[in-house]
Motif scaffolding. Structure first.
Motif, PDB file in Angstrom:
ATOM      1  N   GLY A 194      -7.381  11.318   2.688  1.00 28.49           N
ATOM      2  CA  GLY A 194      -8.469  12.432   2.385  1.00 28.49           C
ATOM      3  C   GLY A 194      -7.615  13.193   0.884  1.00 28.49           C
ATOM      4  N   VAL A 195      -7.030  13.824   0.962  1.00 26.29           N
ATOM      5  CA  VAL A 195      -6.053  15.011  -0.595  1.00 26.29           C
ATOM      6  C   VAL A 195      -5.569  13.921  -1.191  1.00 26.29           C
ATOM      7  CG1 VAL A 195      -4.143  16.224  -0.850  1.00 26.29           C
ATOM      8  CG2 VAL A 195      -6.007  16.700   1.706  1.00 26.29           C
ATOM      9  N   PRO A 196      -4.681  13.080  -1.236  1.00 24.49           N
ATOM     10  CA  PRO A 196      -3.939  12.354  -1.977  1.00 24.49           C
ATOM     11  C   PRO A 196      -4.874  11.154  -2.710  1.00 24.49           C
ATOM     12  CG  PRO A 196      -2.997  10.972   0.483  1.00 24.49           C
ATOM     13  CD  PRO A 196      -4.251  12.568  -0.075  1.00 24.49           C
ATOM     14  N   LEU A 212       0.495   4.880   0.698  1.00 22.77           N
ATOM     15  CA  LEU A 212      -0.216   5.482   0.015  1.00 22.77           C
ATOM     16  C   LEU A 212       1.463   5.820  -1.091  1.00 22.77           C
ATOM     17  CD1 LEU A 212      -1.213   7.750  -1.725  1.00 22.77           C
ATOM     18  CD2 LEU A 212       0.511   9.655   0.000  1.00 22.77           C
ATOM     19  N   SER A 213       2.505   5.657  -0.859  1.00 24.96           N
ATOM     20  CA  SER A 213       3.567   5.543  -2.198  1.00 24.96           C
ATOM     21  C   SER A 213       3.566   4.185  -2.734  1.00 24.96           C
ATOM     22  CB  SER A 213       5.256   5.634  -0.891  1.00 24.96           C
ATOM     23  OG  SER A 213       5.484   4.704  -0.588  1.00 24.96           O
ATOM     24  N   ILE A 214       3.513   3.271  -2.383  1.00 23.72           N
ATOM     25  CA  ILE A 214       2.495   1.630  -3.345  1.00 23.72           C
ATOM     26  C   ILE A 214       1.670   2.091  -3.487  1.00 23.72           C
ATOM     27  CG2 ILE A 214       2.159  -0.844  -2.789  1.00 23.72           C
ATOM     28  CD1 ILE A 214       3.849  -1.005  -0.585  1.00 23.72           C
ATOM     29  N   VAL A 215       0.777   2.152  -3.377  1.00 22.51           N
ATOM     30  CA  VAL A 215      -0.650   2.415  -4.051  1.00 22.51           C
ATOM     31  C   VAL A 215      -0.354   4.054  -5.424  1.00 22.51           C
ATOM     32  CG1 VAL A 215      -2.851   3.656  -3.901  1.00 22.51           C
ATOM     33  CG2 VAL A 215      -2.553   1.858  -2.711  1.00 22.51           C
ATOM     34  N   ALA A 216       0.137   4.821  -4.865  1.00 22.43           N
ATOM     35  CA  ALA A 216       0.201   5.017  -6.276  1.00 22.43           C
ATOM     36  C   ALA A 216       1.206   5.455  -7.681  1.00 22.43           C
ATOM     37  CB  ALA A 216       1.396   6.524  -5.312  1.00 22.43           C
ATOM     38  N   ILE A 226       3.138  12.742  -3.046  1.00 24.82           N
ATOM     39  CA  ILE A 226       3.184  12.139  -1.333  1.00 24.82           C
ATOM     40  C   ILE A 226       4.869  12.654  -0.634  1.00 24.82           C
ATOM     41  CG2 ILE A 226       5.418   9.799  -0.795  1.00 24.82           C
ATOM     42  CD1 ILE A 226       4.294   8.723  -3.718  1.00 24.82           C
ATOM     43  N   ALA A 227       5.625  13.390  -1.296  1.00 24.67           N
ATOM     44  CA  ALA A 227       6.808  14.514  -0.597  1.00 24.67           C
ATOM     45  C   ALA A 227       5.260  15.904   0.123  1.00 24.67           C
ATOM     46  CB  ALA A 227       7.297  14.809  -1.693  1.00 24.67           C
ATOM     47  N   ILE A 228       3.921  16.254  -0.563  1.00 31.43           N
ATOM     48  CA  ILE A 228       4.016  17.020   0.111  1.00 31.43           C
ATOM     49  C   ILE A 228       3.440  16.989   1.503  1.00 31.43           C
ATOM     50  CG2 ILE A 228       1.981  18.827   0.127  1.00 31.43           C
ATOM     51  CD1 ILE A 228       2.729  19.047  -2.980  1.00 31.43           C
ATOM     52  N   VAL A 287       8.561   0.445 -10.166  1.00 30.44           N
ATOM     53  CA  VAL A 287       8.280   1.217  -8.961  1.00 30.44           C
ATOM     54  C   VAL A 287       7.878   2.584  -9.759  1.00 30.44           C
ATOM     55  CG1 VAL A 287       9.460   2.694  -6.874  1.00 30.44           C
ATOM     56  CG2 VAL A 287       9.629  -0.290  -7.585  1.00 30.44           C
ATOM     57  N   PHE A 288       9.108   2.909 -11.045  1.00 28.38           N
ATOM     58  CA  PHE A 288       9.074   4.044 -11.898  1.00 28.38           C
ATOM     59  C   PHE A 288       7.597   3.843 -13.071  1.00 28.38           C
ATOM     60  CE2 PHE A 288      12.228   4.668  -8.743  1.00 28.38           C
ATOM     61  CZ  PHE A 288      12.400   5.946  -8.237  1.00 28.38           C
ATOM     62  N   ALA A 289       7.092   4.846 -13.350  1.00 30.34           N
ATOM     63  CA  ALA A 289       6.426   4.865 -14.884  1.00 30.34           C
ATOM     64  C   ALA A 289       7.128   4.541 -15.846  1.00 30.34           C
ATOM     65  CB  ALA A 289       5.684   5.878 -14.515  1.00 30.34           C
TER      66      ALA A 289
END
Length: 801
Positions: A643-645, A718-722, A733-735, A794-796
């Motif tokens: 929801g929040v992410p 979620l980390s993969i989607v982001a 993600i950390a939050i 993985v990183f932008a």
């Protein structure tokens, strides 16, 4: 005004009086229809509250409330969230669009008490005398009372592209527009009786019409509906056939069914679209249809008109080159032509500004400029018959004056020929042989932001085709100044015979001149037949047919009302440079909705699978497994992993180019991730579940173990989607990880949500199962990328988001 005295010369000249206008307003004979057919407030409320998802959640909420466990009904807040957020965003978008549509609406020139003035369409009353000229849209049905070489295009009504000549007494319908000449008509049908009201209602609704994105989501939801029936029935049977009390069984049933519904997916899509419209509205971009944002993001060919799009509308006289005896009076002739035309175009307006001394000649016939014939003119009796137009149309191919005009045109200048015609301009076959009198050289400024815009599209691999009615070499010179590929090889559309050859040329060439309105339409169709998604930009009447047929029509705010009426997007600031912002907004919407769709559908997959796996043992005669989660567990899982992410990601920047295949691409990630999550969660639950004789503490610990496994893998999804990560995504993600962990260790939340991670062995099993699941989900992501030929990051990159 009585019926019998309508149509007198005095009535036509003066129009209605103030008293007559007031009388018609009192009688309700006005054109007071909504400027924009946007949904009303009640329609918006009803559409956002009475939805299928809200109905499902409402029933489940009532069931949970009947058990007395109020905290398990927290998911009921989704009903409020779905409704309130959707209503607020759509009301904001409605307010923005309604305000902008007033700025961009056509304002007819109405004659009252002998004075002509522009009025909003809703102030027109029955029997008003309305003036019309080239590019003017006819806003109400009427009867022509005055006409000078008047031609009306009724293609939007009849599909016939040839203009229709109108004489006094002929009927004109709202929705048509003037392509040549001038005149006036009396309003006979206003308000809801006029065709314009029906046209506006059908064409300008604020509605989420069909699009690939929304169509894909609808197909996904349809499949989910079919899955819900067996999974839901099995869950109900399993919970009620065990040795559980009825309240406990109902709670388990609701906990199994709630996560199967992707409750936020449609909501997030609506929010993303609506926010996009509001953002573009702040840039003075009027979006008539929400999916137009998505459509422009998918465009791979932009067909741009030169005049008014790449160049500014305003022109100025650069040079006058007279020839022979006829050229001695060229300045006086040009001044007379400017006076004779009541509605001069940009070229004639520049001439009028340069030659302001009226020679006092009386015009016996006038031929306004028409894009079809490429010339205008007037006959002045003894002073002769004069035409002003394209040298390559009025002169033979071996003419030295024509050759000189082409040499000048190659410098990017507009060149018109002033010539003496053999016949009167209103005669059959006019103008006949034309004797050159002078070349009128006009300078047209290239928009300062045009090159940056063309360069942007080049970097995004979007082809730009310049399609103009002007001289091909002149158009090529302008395009070359913008470094457009192949601009040095402009194509004269008159040399393209059949539609097949035209279609072949438009695929390879970039610059076209002397293109007729019908050819523009054909070019758009040819590009579409070759598999392209085409956007057409323009501001003139000659662009309307192509705008109407293009996948996305983009009109300039200062262009003709006809172009604005058929375009999905109107650039009210008249800046071609606004288009990259529209493309970027579309890409943000599509890319982000794809991301959040993966989150929601992963949850649906693992929820359906988990319900089936929990229910199967009972069906085959083994001990019945109670559903591992309570509705409150489902709620907190949805908060922190979806929801929040999802809300943050749906509104974040995203410059990834839109691609087809939305459904298959989302499901290729959601299905394996959902299957892995569901299986890992089930395995951890079975390994620690102590059977039907378990104590309450052991049952809570088993449920906590399954929940730890579920949330851990879901956070990794979620980390993969982001990805690719930017600093703010890592922070998000950390939050979510910290908040999820706090739910398990804070005594208050442990008690509130019935969580107990104190059994070290059980918790270790949860993390081992989660670790295996994470490895499998990660492998699935990389393998999918390799199969699709994508370079996964993985990183932008530095500076990217």
């Amino acid at each position: 005004m009585a019926v019998e005295d309508r149509g007198t010369a005095g009535d036509i000249v003066r129009g209605l009086s103030a008293a007559q206008v007031a009388e018609r307003i009192a009688d309700g004979r006005t054109n007071d229809v909504p400027v924009r057919a946007s949904r009303g407030v009640w329609d918006i409320v009803r559409a956002n509250v009475f939805t299928r998802i809200n109905a499902i959640f409402g029933v489940l909420f009532v069931i949970v409330m009947s058990t007395g466990y109020w905290i398990d009904g927290m998911f009921g807040g989704l009903i409020i969230a779905n409704s309130v957020v959707g209503m607020v965003q759509e009301l904001r978008a409605k307010r923005t669009l309604d305000r902008l549509s007033i700025v961009g609406q056509a304002k007819p020139t109405v004659r009252r008490d002998g004075v002509s003035s522009e009025l909003p369409p809703n102030q027109v009353v029955a029997d008003d005398i309305i003036e019309m000229g080239p590019g003017d849209q006819i806003v109400v049905d009427g009867e022509v009372v005055a006409a000078e070489a008047l031609e009306v295009d009724e293609s939007l009504l009849t599909g016939e592209s040839d203009p229709v000549v109108k004489e006094p007494g002929d009927a004109v319908l709202s929705g048509s527009f003037v392509v040549a000449g001038s005149g006036a008509y009396r309003a006979t049908k206003v308000g809801k009786e006029a065709y314009a009201a029906k046209l506006a209602d059908e064409a300008s609704k604020f509605t989420l019409v069909k699009s690939e994105l929304r169509g894909g989501i609808d197909r996904i939801l349809k499949v989910i509906t079919y899955l819900l029936i067996p999974a839901g029935a099995l869950s109900i049977y399993n919970q009620l056939s065990g040795n559980q009390d009825l309240p406990e069984a109902l709670r388990g049933m609701v906990a199994a069914l709630v996560p199967m519904v992707p409750e936020g997916l449609v909501l997030m899509t609506s929010i993303a679209f609506a926010v996009g419209v509001v953002r573009l509205g702040r840039r003075q971009c009027l979006v008539n249809e929400l999916p137009a944002i998505e459509g422009l993001a998918r465009v791979d060919v932009v067909c741009a008109d030169k005049t008014g799009t790449l160049t500014e509308n305003a022109m100025k006289l650069g040079e006058l080159r007279p020839f022979g005896a006829n050229g001695e009076h060229a300045a006086r002739v040009l001044a007379a032509l400017a006076v004779a035309d009541p509605r001069p175009n940009a070229s004639l307006a520049a001439i009028a500004e340069a030659f302001a001394d009226d020679p006092g000649w009386t015009a016996t016939a006038v031929a306004p400029f028409s894009s079809a014939r490429k010339w205008s003119g007037a006959s002045f009796g003894e002073e002769g018959d004069w035409v002003l137009g394209a040298p390559d149309v009025l002169l033979s191919s071996d003419s030295e004056v024509r050759a000189e005009a082409e040499r000048i045109g190659e410098q990017g200048l507009r060149v018109l020929l002033l010539g003496r015609a053999e016949q009167a301009v209103d005669a059959q076959g006019a103008p006949g042989v034309v004797t050159p009198a002078a070349l009128v050289v006009l300078e047209q400024k290239v928009r300062p932001d045009a090159k940056d815009t063309v360069d942007y599209f080049a970097t995004q691999k979007v082809a730009v085709k310049v399609i103009s009615g002007d001289n091909a070499k002149s158009v090529g010179a302008v395009a070359a100044s913008l470094d457009l590929p192949h601009a040095e090889q402009p194509v004269d559309a008159r040399t393209l015979g059949d539609d097949k050859r035209l279609g072949e040329e438009v695929e390879t060439a970039s610059v076209f001149g002397r293109v007729t309105p019908a050819q523009k339409r054909t070019m758009v169709g040819a590009l579409q037949e070759h598999g392209h998604t085409v956007a057409m930009t323009g501001d003139g009447v000659n662009d309307v047919l192509a705008l109407k047929d293009a996948d996305i029509g983009v009109a300039m705010g200062a262009g003709s009302p006809a172009t604005r009426s058929v375009a999905q997007i109107v650039l009210l600031d008249n800046k071609f440079a606004t288009l990259p912002h529209v493309v970027a907004e579309g890409r943000r919407v599509i890319g982000n909705i794809e991301r959040v769709s993966t989150l929601f559908l992963t949850k649906t997959v693992y929820s359906v699978l988990l319900a089936i796996m929990v229910g199967v043992p009972g069906l085959i005669g083994l001990d019945v497994l109670p559903y591992p989660f309570l509705p409150r567990h489902v709620t907190i899982t949805g908060w922190f992993t979806i929801g929040v992410p999802a809300f943050v990601l749906s509104l974040a920047p995203n410059a990834e180019r839109a691609r087809p295949g939305f459904v298959s691409r989302v499901m290729r990630m959601a299905v394996p991730a959902g299957v892995v999550t569901g299986v890992a969660c089930f395995v951890s639950y079975v390994l620690v579940y102590k059977g039907q004789g378990a104590t309450e503490t052991e049952t809570i610990q088993a449920s906590t173990t399954a929940l730890i496994t579920l949330i851990t893998i879901a956070l990794w999804v979620l980390s993969i989607v982001a990805r690719p990560f930017a600093w703010w995504k890592v922070g998000l993600i950390a939050i979510m990880v910290v908040l999820s962990a706090l739910m398990f260790v804070v005594p208050l939340t442990q008690e509130l949500f019935l969580l107990d991670p104190s059994n070290g062995a059980d918790t270790a099993i949860a993390f081992v199962c989660a670790a295996v699941g994470i490895v499998l989900v990660e492998l699935a992501w990389w393998i999918d990328g390799r199969r699709r030929g994508e370079r996964r990051r993985v990183f932008a990159l530095s500076g990217a988001s």
